[in-house]
Design an enzyme around this catalytic site. Structure first.
Site, PDB file in Angstrom:
ATOM      1  N   GLU A  70       0.837  -1.196   0.000  1.00 44.66           N
ATOM      2  CA  GLU A  70       0.000   0.000   0.000  1.00 44.66           C
ATOM      3  C   GLU A  70       0.876   1.252   0.000  1.00 44.66           C
ATOM      4  O   GLU A  70       1.664   1.464   0.924  1.00 44.66           O
ATOM      5  CB  GLU A  70      -0.914  -0.036   1.221  1.00 44.66           C
ATOM      6  CG  GLU A  70      -1.834  -1.267   1.208  1.00 44.66           C
ATOM      7  CD  GLU A  70      -2.335  -1.639   2.594  1.00 44.66           C
ATOM      8  OE1 GLU A  70      -2.095  -0.866   3.543  1.00 44.66           O
ATOM      9  OE2 GLU A  70      -2.953  -2.715   2.727  1.00 44.66           O
ATOM     10  N   LEU A 115      -6.016  -1.488  -0.181  1.00 41.13           N
ATOM     11  CA  LEU A 115      -5.900  -1.669   1.269  1.00 41.13           C
ATOM     12  C   LEU A 115      -6.558  -2.996   1.643  1.00 41.13           C
ATOM     13  O   LEU A 115      -7.700  -3.035   2.119  1.00 41.13           O
ATOM     14  CB  LEU A 115      -6.577  -0.511   2.008  1.00 41.13           C
ATOM     15  CG  LEU A 115      -6.035   0.891   1.712  1.00 41.13           C
ATOM     16  CD1 LEU A 115      -6.870   1.937   2.422  1.00 41.13           C
ATOM     17  CD2 LEU A 115      -4.588   0.997   2.128  1.00 41.13           C
ATOM     18  N   GLU A 133      -4.856  -6.476   3.173  1.00 41.44           N
ATOM     19  CA  GLU A 133      -3.682  -7.277   3.515  1.00 41.44           C
ATOM     20  C   GLU A 133      -3.845  -8.749   3.154  1.00 41.44           C
ATOM     21  O   GLU A 133      -2.902  -9.394   2.690  1.00 41.44           O
ATOM     22  CB  GLU A 133      -3.359  -7.126   5.008  1.00 41.44           C
ATOM     23  CG  GLU A 133      -2.714  -5.807   5.386  1.00 41.44           C
ATOM     24  CD  GLU A 133      -3.699  -4.644   5.419  1.00 41.44           C
ATOM     25  OE1 GLU A 133      -3.253  -3.486   5.408  1.00 41.44           O
ATOM     26  OE2 GLU A 133      -4.924  -4.909   5.453  1.00 41.44           O
ATOM     27  N   GLN A 170       2.041  -1.971   6.240  1.00 42.09           N
ATOM     28  CA  GLN A 170       2.404  -0.659   6.782  1.00 42.09           C
ATOM     29  C   GLN A 170       2.764  -0.686   8.265  1.00 42.09           C
ATOM     30  O   GLN A 170       3.672   0.028   8.694  1.00 42.09           O
ATOM     31  CB  GLN A 170       1.273   0.338   6.523  1.00 42.09           C
ATOM     32  CG  GLN A 170       1.142   0.699   5.055  1.00 42.09           C
ATOM     33  CD  GLN A 170       0.162   1.822   4.812  1.00 42.09           C
ATOM     34  OE1 GLN A 170      -0.783   2.028   5.597  1.00 42.09           O
ATOM     35  NE2 GLN A 170       0.357   2.556   3.743  1.00 42.09           N
ATOM     36  N   PHE A 171       2.065  -1.483   9.063  1.00 47.13           N
ATOM     37  CA  PHE A 171       2.371  -1.654  10.488  1.00 47.13           C
ATOM     38  C   PHE A 171       2.025  -3.092  10.867  1.00 47.13           C
ATOM     39  O   PHE A 171       1.106  -3.688  10.300  1.00 47.13           O
ATOM     40  CB  PHE A 171       1.548  -0.694  11.365  1.00 47.13           C
ATOM     41  CG  PHE A 171       1.842   0.761  11.163  1.00 47.13           C
ATOM     42  CD1 PHE A 171       2.801   1.411  11.933  1.00 47.13           C
ATOM     43  CD2 PHE A 171       1.171   1.482  10.187  1.00 47.13           C
ATOM     44  CE1 PHE A 171       3.077   2.758  11.746  1.00 47.13           C
ATOM     45  CE2 PHE A 171       1.446   2.826   9.991  1.00 47.13           C
ATOM     46  CZ  PHE A 171       2.398   3.468  10.766  1.00 47.13           C
ATOM     47  N   PHE A 228      -1.474  -4.134  11.394  1.00 46.80           N
ATOM     48  CA  PHE A 228      -2.366  -4.243  10.236  1.00 46.80           C
ATOM     49  C   PHE A 228      -2.290  -5.605   9.556  1.00 46.80           C
ATOM     50  O   PHE A 228      -3.026  -5.866   8.614  1.00 46.80           O
ATOM     51  CB  PHE A 228      -2.009  -3.178   9.191  1.00 46.80           C
ATOM     52  CG  PHE A 228      -2.204  -1.756   9.638  1.00 46.80           C
ATOM     53  CD1 PHE A 228      -2.714  -1.443  10.886  1.00 46.80           C
ATOM     54  CD2 PHE A 228      -1.862  -0.712   8.794  1.00 46.80           C
ATOM     55  CE1 PHE A 228      -2.874  -0.128  11.296  1.00 46.80           C
ATOM     56  CE2 PHE A 228      -2.022   0.609   9.190  1.00 46.80           C
ATOM     57  CZ  PHE A 228      -2.534   0.899  10.439  1.00 46.80           C
ATOM     58  N   ILE A 229      -1.376  -6.478  10.019  1.00 45.32           N
ATOM     59  CA  ILE A 229      -1.132  -7.732   9.309  1.00 45.32           C
ATOM     60  C   ILE A 229      -2.163  -8.802   9.631  1.00 45.32           C
ATOM     61  O   ILE A 229      -2.288  -9.791   8.892  1.00 45.32           O
ATOM     62  CB  ILE A 229       0.290  -8.259   9.628  1.00 45.32           C
ATOM     63  CG1 ILE A 229       0.765  -9.222   8.530  1.00 45.32           C
ATOM     64  CG2 ILE A 229       0.332  -8.944  10.999  1.00 45.32           C
ATOM     65  CD1 ILE A 229       2.215  -9.650   8.675  1.00 45.32           C
ATOM     66  N   PRO A 272      -5.403  -9.326   9.297  1.00 44.49           N
ATOM     67  CA  PRO A 272      -6.299  -9.857   8.255  1.00 44.49           C
ATOM     68  C   PRO A 272      -5.594 -10.818   7.293  1.00 44.49           C
ATOM     69  O   PRO A 272      -6.248 -11.659   6.678  1.00 44.49           O
ATOM     70  CB  PRO A 272      -6.773  -8.596   7.522  1.00 44.49           C
ATOM     71  CG  PRO A 272      -6.666  -7.508   8.534  1.00 44.49           C
ATOM     72  CD  PRO A 272      -5.432  -7.854   9.335  1.00 44.49           C
ATOM     73  N   HIS A 296      -0.879   0.655  15.991  1.00 46.16           N
ATOM     74  CA  HIS A 296       0.306   0.939  15.190  1.00 46.16           C
ATOM     75  C   HIS A 296       1.608   0.523  15.882  1.00 46.16           C
ATOM     76  O   HIS A 296       2.675   0.603  15.258  1.00 46.16           O
ATOM     77  CB  HIS A 296       0.388   2.435  14.873  1.00 46.16           C
ATOM     78  CG  HIS A 296      -0.673   2.922  13.933  1.00 46.16           C
ATOM     79  ND1 HIS A 296      -2.006   2.933  14.264  1.00 46.16           N
ATOM     80  CD2 HIS A 296      -0.591   3.416  12.671  1.00 46.16           C
ATOM     81  CE1 HIS A 296      -2.708   3.425  13.255  1.00 46.16           C
ATOM     82  NE2 HIS A 296      -1.869   3.714  12.276  1.00 46.16           N
TER      83      HIS A 296
END
Length: 331
Positions: free
Chosen positions: A35, A64, A66, A88-89, A92-93, A95, A135
């Site tokens: 992303e 967007l 993942e 990105q962080f 966020f992984i 999913p 984050h």
């Protein structure tokens, strides 16, 4: 480890960009996906300038999503490409966790090695940058428990480049965790060109005979600061950078504690079920009779990383580590 001759001063994020550039130039099957990794250069600018050099057929901006991103990359990896995914962080992984757990790490076994998944997933992680909720996660233990997935964490610009090149060259999936609080905190000597650092091998950052300190990522700086303070009190620490959380360097861990007879493990992740507990298990299996005192852990708390006003209270610091060092020596 093969090392190029010439050196230059780089931050960690610059070293990561260099590693990506080296591999994109070296192997046309390498792709970078994520992303905002293209025109925007990534959320932390780790891919800055690569889009202009390699265009949108190799530096690919994605939706967007993942799960879709990692799933697509698994398919690419099984069909001759070498994808490098940026999430990105770390928060966020999740999913995409199903794709990692049930597909990426099982393809080799499922196909009896007919297919492999040479996939590298790059992820900024950890606290210390005053980021919002979700984050600042440090949940590396979730991934270190998945058979078939290597988990790599650099702590210096030099290691970031060499370890990332090794990760991209590896025939199996690698989770490459980047301590974002160290992206731009200083510069270090980094060889030009291509070089590799073996995965699964730790590194001794400081030699000492009184107590072993084990850490990785951003906590390496904390461990080194505590070791400096301990030295002023006459306590010499053997400081070990694990660098790879799966597989762990069992030989280096046991060698260090058999020399010192004491151990302190530092990580910012929650204490329960963390990688530090696995290090303790290795010490008990290989070196129990050498120990002169109980092993200490200095970690985050069993709670989500708090908002920025309490972040410093949550994270281990040199004073907390120094206290643990002194307690093991006094035991």
């Amino acid at each position: 480890m093969s090392i190029a001759v010439n050196m230059k001063k780089l931050t960690m994020v610059q070293a990561i960009t260099e590693a990506l550039k080296v591999m994109l130039e070296e192997d046309e099957s390498v792709l970078v996906l994520g992303e905002d990794v293209g025109r925007n250069g990534g959320v932390f600018r780790a891919t800055d300038g690569l889009y202009e050099l390699f265009c949108d057929d190799r530096i690919i901006d994605t939706p967007l999503a993942e799960s879709g991103l990692i799933g697509t990359s698994i398919g690419l990896a099984m069909n001759g490409f070498i994808p490098v995914v940026e999430i990105q962080f770390l928060g966020f992984i999740y999913p995409g966790f199903n794709q990692i757990m049930t597909h990426a790490t099982r393809i080799r076994t499922r196909t009896q090695s007919r297919y492999t998944v040479p996939l590298t997933i790059r992820v900024p992680y950890g606290a210390g940058v005053r980021a919002p909720e979700i984050h600042s996660d440090s949940t590396e233990a979730l991934f270190a428990h998945i058979p078939g997935l290597k988990v790599v964490v650099p702590s210096t610009p030099h290691d970031a480049k060499g370890l990332l090149i090794s990760s991209i060259k590896d025939p199996d999936p690698v989770l490459f965790l980047e301590p974002m609080r160290m992206y731009r905190t200083g510069k270090g000597d980094v060889p030009t060109g291509s070089y590799t650092i073996p995965l699964g091998k730790g590194y001794r950052r400081r030699n000492g005979s009184d107590v072993s300190l084990f850490a990785w990522g951003a906590m390496m700086k904390v461990a080194e600061q505590a070791a400096e303070k301990a030295a002023s009190n006459g306590i010499e620490c053997d400081v070990i950078d694990l660098r790879c959380l799966y597989p762990l360097d069992k030989e280096l861990i046991s060698e260090s504690v058999q020399k010192t007879g004491r151990a302190v493990i530092i990580h910012e992740a929650a204490s329960s079920g963390g990688v530090g507990s696995e290090v303790i298990s290795i010490i008990n299996d290989t070196s129990f009779l050498y120990m002169k005192s109980p092993i200490k852990k200095v970690t985050g708390y069993d709670a989500p990383v708090p908002l920025f006003t309490l972040e410093d209270d949550y994270l281990p610091d040199a004073s907390k580590v120094l206290q643990a060092i002194e307690e093991t020596v006094r035991f």
